[in-house]
Design a protein around this motif. Structure first.
Motif, PDB file in Angstrom:
ATOM      1  N   MET A   1      50.930  30.766  40.409  1.00 48.98           N
ATOM      2  CA  MET A   1      50.256  29.951  39.400  1.00 48.98           C
ATOM      3  C   MET A   1      49.617  30.865  38.367  1.00 48.98           C
ATOM      4  SD  MET A   1      47.142  27.206  39.822  1.00 48.98           S
ATOM      5  CE  MET A   1      48.227  25.878  40.358  1.00 48.98           C
ATOM      6  N   ARG A   2      49.842  30.568  37.080  1.00 52.42           N
ATOM      7  CA  ARG A   2      49.226  31.310  35.989  1.00 52.42           C
ATOM      8  C   ARG A   2      47.946  30.594  35.568  1.00 52.42           C
ATOM      9  NH1 ARG A   2      52.612  34.898  33.287  1.00 52.42           N
ATOM     10  NH2 ARG A   2      51.559  34.537  31.289  1.00 52.42           N
ATOM     11  N   LEU A   3      46.903  31.371  35.343  1.00 51.29           N
ATOM     12  CA  LEU A   3      45.604  30.809  35.007  1.00 51.29           C
ATOM     13  C   LEU A   3      44.973  31.662  33.920  1.00 51.29           C
ATOM     14  CD1 LEU A   3      43.746  28.495  36.145  1.00 51.29           C
ATOM     15  CD2 LEU A   3      42.605  30.281  37.474  1.00 51.29           C
ATOM     16  N   LYS A   4      44.415  31.014  32.900  1.00 48.73           N
ATOM     17  CA  LYS A   4      43.745  31.741  31.824  1.00 48.73           C
ATOM     18  C   LYS A   4      42.244  31.718  32.063  1.00 48.73           C
ATOM     19  CE  LYS A   4      45.202  31.695  27.551  1.00 48.73           C
ATOM     20  NZ  LYS A   4      45.505  31.306  26.135  1.00 48.73           N
ATOM     21  N   LEU A   5      41.640  32.912  32.130  1.00 46.56           N
ATOM     22  CA  LEU A   5      40.199  33.061  32.279  1.00 46.56           C
ATOM     23  C   LEU A   5      39.706  33.957  31.150  1.00 46.56           C
ATOM     24  CD1 LEU A   5      39.992  33.803  36.127  1.00 46.56           C
ATOM     25  CD2 LEU A   5      39.581  31.607  35.003  1.00 46.56           C
ATOM     26  N   LEU A   6      38.831  33.441  30.313  1.00 49.91           N
ATOM     27  CA  LEU A   6      38.286  34.207  29.192  1.00 49.91           C
ATOM     28  C   LEU A   6      39.393  34.885  28.386  1.00 49.91           C
ATOM     29  CD1 LEU A   6      35.144  35.851  30.862  1.00 49.91           C
ATOM     30  CD2 LEU A   6      35.343  33.619  29.763  1.00 49.91           C
ATOM     31  N   GLN A   7      40.425  34.133  28.084  1.00 46.05           N
ATOM     32  CA  GLN A   7      41.564  34.585  27.269  1.00 46.05           C
ATOM     33  C   GLN A   7      42.416  35.652  27.963  1.00 46.05           C
ATOM     34  OE1 GLN A   7      42.134  32.757  24.510  1.00 46.05           O
ATOM     35  NE2 GLN A   7      40.279  31.692  25.183  1.00 46.05           N
ATOM     36  N   ASN A   8      42.193  35.873  29.245  1.00 43.30           N
ATOM     37  CA  ASN A   8      43.012  36.789  30.038  1.00 43.30           C
ATOM     38  C   ASN A   8      43.884  35.972  30.989  1.00 43.30           C
ATOM     39  OD1 ASN A   8      41.921  40.023  30.163  1.00 43.30           O
ATOM     40  ND2 ASN A   8      40.635  38.526  29.121  1.00 43.30           N
ATOM     41  N   ILE A   9      45.103  36.462  31.214  1.00 36.93           N
ATOM     42  CA  ILE A   9      46.038  35.776  32.101  1.00 36.93           C
ATOM     43  C   ILE A   9      45.990  36.398  33.495  1.00 36.93           C
ATOM     44  CG2 ILE A   9      48.450  35.186  32.535  1.00 36.93           C
ATOM     45  CD1 ILE A   9      47.179  33.687  30.191  1.00 36.93           C
ATOM     46  N   PHE A  10      45.790  35.540  34.498  1.00 37.15           N
ATOM     47  CA  PHE A  10      45.813  35.940  35.899  1.00 37.15           C
ATOM     48  C   PHE A  10      46.885  35.130  36.621  1.00 37.15           C
ATOM     49  CE2 PHE A  10      41.621  37.069  34.463  1.00 37.15           C
ATOM     50  CZ  PHE A  10      41.306  38.226  35.147  1.00 37.15           C
ATOM     51  N   PRO A 172      32.335  27.990  37.939  1.00 39.77           N
ATOM     52  CA  PRO A 172      32.327  28.137  36.483  1.00 39.77           C
ATOM     53  C   PRO A 172      32.422  29.577  35.968  1.00 39.77           C
ATOM     54  CG  PRO A 172      30.816  26.408  37.111  1.00 39.77           C
ATOM     55  CD  PRO A 172      31.316  27.016  38.393  1.00 39.77           C
ATOM     56  N   LYS A 173      31.777  30.529  36.638  1.00 40.65           N
ATOM     57  CA  LYS A 173      31.831  31.918  36.181  1.00 40.65           C
ATOM     58  C   LYS A 173      32.247  32.856  37.319  1.00 40.65           C
ATOM     59  CE  LYS A 173      29.097  33.787  33.357  1.00 40.65           C
ATOM     60  NZ  LYS A 173      27.900  34.395  32.733  1.00 40.65           N
ATOM     61  N   GLN A 174      33.086  32.356  38.215  1.00 38.96           N
ATOM     62  CA  GLN A 174      33.416  33.152  39.398  1.00 38.96           C
ATOM     63  C   GLN A 174      34.743  32.712  39.997  1.00 38.96           C
ATOM     64  OE1 GLN A 174      30.876  32.667  43.064  1.00 38.96           O
ATOM     65  NE2 GLN A 174      30.148  34.679  42.353  1.00 38.96           N
ATOM     66  N   MET A 175      35.529  33.691  40.444  1.00 38.38           N
ATOM     67  CA  MET A 175      36.736  33.436  41.216  1.00 38.38           C
ATOM     68  C   MET A 175      36.619  34.188  42.531  1.00 38.38           C
ATOM     69  SD  MET A 175      39.733  32.001  41.556  1.00 38.38           S
ATOM     70  CE  MET A 175      40.445  31.580  39.950  1.00 38.38           C
ATOM     71  N   ILE A 176      36.640  33.441  43.644  1.00 42.28           N
ATOM     72  CA  ILE A 176      36.548  34.034  44.980  1.00 42.28           C
ATOM     73  C   ILE A 176      37.942  34.024  45.593  1.00 42.28           C
ATOM     74  CG2 ILE A 176      35.433  33.943  47.231  1.00 42.28           C
ATOM     75  CD1 ILE A 176      33.170  32.349  45.934  1.00 42.28           C
ATOM     76  N   LEU A 177      38.432  35.194  45.965  1.00 47.08           N
ATOM     77  CA  LEU A 177      39.785  35.332  46.484  1.00 47.08           C
ATOM     78  C   LEU A 177      39.847  35.008  47.972  1.00 47.08           C
ATOM     79  CD1 LEU A 177      40.031  36.846  43.753  1.00 47.08           C
ATOM     80  CD2 LEU A 177      41.547  38.469  44.926  1.00 47.08           C
ATOM     81  N   PRO A 178      40.988  34.506  48.432  1.00 47.08           N
ATOM     82  CA  PRO A 178      41.184  34.336  49.879  1.00 47.08           C
ATOM     83  C   PRO A 178      41.294  35.687  50.569  1.00 47.08           C
ATOM     84  CG  PRO A 178      43.238  33.951  48.703  1.00 47.08           C
ATOM     85  CD  PRO A 178      42.182  34.122  47.645  1.00 47.08           C
ATOM     86  N   ALA A 179      41.011  35.704  51.854  1.00 43.45           N
ATOM     87  CA  ALA A 179      41.240  36.918  52.632  1.00 43.45           C
ATOM     88  C   ALA A 179      42.739  37.197  52.695  1.00 43.45           C
ATOM     89  CB  ALA A 179      40.674  36.762  54.037  1.00 43.45           C
ATOM     90  N   TYR A 180      43.120  38.420  52.338  1.00 42.47           N
ATOM     91  CA  TYR A 180      44.530  38.794  52.322  1.00 42.47           C
ATOM     92  C   TYR A 180      45.050  39.070  53.732  1.00 42.47           C
ATOM     93  CZ  TYR A 180      48.724  40.891  50.207  1.00 42.47           C
ATOM     94  OH  TYR A 180      50.020  41.166  49.815  1.00 42.47           O
ATOM     95  N   GLY A 181      44.186  39.567  54.596  1.00 43.80           N
ATOM     96  CA  GLY A 181      44.604  39.888  55.954  1.00 43.80           C
ATOM     97  C   GLY A 181      44.993  38.650  56.733  1.00 43.80           C
ATOM     98  N   SER A 182      46.019  38.769  57.550  1.00 43.55           N
ATOM     99  CA  SER A 182      46.528  37.611  58.284  1.00 43.55           C
ATOM    100  C   SER A 182      45.776  37.355  59.592  1.00 43.55           C
ATOM    101  CB  SER A 182      48.024  37.807  58.582  1.00 43.55           C
ATOM    102  OG  SER A 182      48.257  39.035  59.227  1.00 43.55           O
ATOM    103  N   PHE A 183      44.809  38.216  59.936  1.00 42.10           N
ATOM    104  CA  PHE A 183      44.028  38.030  61.164  1.00 42.10           C
ATOM    105  C   PHE A 183      42.549  38.031  60.791  1.00 42.10           C
ATOM    106  CE2 PHE A 183      42.251  39.800  65.258  1.00 42.10           C
ATOM    107  CZ  PHE A 183      42.554  38.694  66.033  1.00 42.10           C
ATOM    108  N   THR A 184      42.133  36.995  60.061  1.00 44.22           N
ATOM    109  CA  THR A 184      40.783  37.000  59.505  1.00 44.22           C
ATOM    110  C   THR A 184      39.993  35.731  59.789  1.00 44.22           C
ATOM    111  OG1 THR A 184      41.717  36.256  57.398  1.00 44.22           O
ATOM    112  CG2 THR A 184      41.292  38.623  57.632  1.00 44.22           C
ATOM    113  N   GLY A 185      40.573  34.546  59.625  1.00 43.97           N
ATOM    114  CA  GLY A 185      39.818  33.312  59.715  1.00 43.97           C
ATOM    115  C   GLY A 185      39.241  32.930  58.366  1.00 43.97           C
ATOM    116  N   ASN A 186      38.817  31.652  58.233  1.00 39.24           N
ATOM    117  CA  ASN A 186      38.348  31.133  56.952  1.00 39.24           C
ATOM    118  C   ASN A 186      36.989  30.470  57.066  1.00 39.24           C
ATOM    119  OD1 ASN A 186      40.628  31.824  55.386  1.00 39.24           O
ATOM    120  ND2 ASN A 186      41.723  29.993  56.059  1.00 39.24           N
ATOM    121  N   PHE A 187      36.285  30.405  55.930  1.00 37.27           N
ATOM    122  CA  PHE A 187      35.092  29.602  55.765  1.00 37.27           C
ATOM    123  C   PHE A 187      35.482  28.428  54.874  1.00 37.27           C
ATOM    124  CE2 PHE A 187      31.395  28.483  53.116  1.00 37.27           C
ATOM    125  CZ  PHE A 187      30.523  28.075  54.112  1.00 37.27           C
TER     126      PHE A 187
END
Length: 209
Positions: A1-10, A172-187
């Motif tokens: 998925m492409r997303l624009k944040l502050l005129q930057n593409i992620f 609104p002013k933050q992007m929190i990434l998922p844990a990349y590791g496959s043995f981590t668990g989620n909140f």
């Protein structure tokens, strides 16, 4: 998925990476390498497969985006040095990219070990209008990109079915990434009004909120 944040593409990748197109940087949060070895050392009977999967995903993401730099948003390793370090050391030496580690609460391996591999070690990294940190932080006028909390989301069906998925969590002013590791668990997140949730499926990223 492409997303624009502050005129930057992620680009939000379904394996949990965030690619910053304008800066040619691949961002990874909470890999927790060596976690399985840590638990096995303390008597847990766990198969040593997850790290192999994580390395495969890293190789795929680096090949797909050809970044100039990979930034780890902390908790690259789960604990102190163990057998997984030698594997990591050999893997890093084969990669054609620069590496930066933003130190997380689990990163207790001496920084000198990473510096020997050419890593840049920092507590945070400010680039353009963005501030990259390990934990979610208030960063003033800068947009915060971070990890640490391992966000996940529960998808609920009409018949009370429930599917638990890792997610990117956008405030609104933050992007929190998922844990990349496959043995981590989620909140598991309950988003506030104005927040957005992008869940990871096996093949794509899907916005659900």
């Amino acid at each position: 998925m492409r997303l624009k944040l502050l005129q930057n593409i992620f680009i939000l990748n379904h394996q949990g990476a965030l690619y910053w197109e304008d800066q040619n940087i691949l961002i990874i949060a909470d890999l927790h390498l060596g976690k399985i070895e840590h638990f096995r050392k303390h008597g847990s009977a766990l198969p040593n497969l997850s790290n192999a999967v994580d390395y495969i995903h890293l190789e795929q993401n680096i090949a797909e985006y050809s970044p100039k730099q990979v930034v780890f948003l902390g908790d690259l390793f789960h604990s102190s040095l163990n057998k997984s370090w030698q594997i990591f050391e050999q893997w890093v030496k084969r990669q054609p990219v620069e590496f930066t580690l933003i130190v997380g609460n689990h990163d207790i391996i001496p920084t000198s070990q990473f510096e020997k591999l050419g890593f840049q070690i920092v507590n945070h990294l400010d680039i353009s209008a963005f501030s990259l940190t390990h934990k979610p932080e208030e960063t003033g006028e800068l947009y915060n990109i971070c990890g640490h909390i391992h966000p996940g989301y529960r998808l609920r069906g009409k018949a009370k079915q429930q599917l638990k998925l890792s997610c990117f969590y956008q405030k609104p002013k933050q992007m929190i990434l998922p844990a990349y590791g496959s043995f981590t668990g989620n909140f598991y997140i309950t988003p506030d009004e104005g927040d957005h949730i992008y869940v990871l499926s096996e093949t794509e990223v899907i916005q659900v909120v």
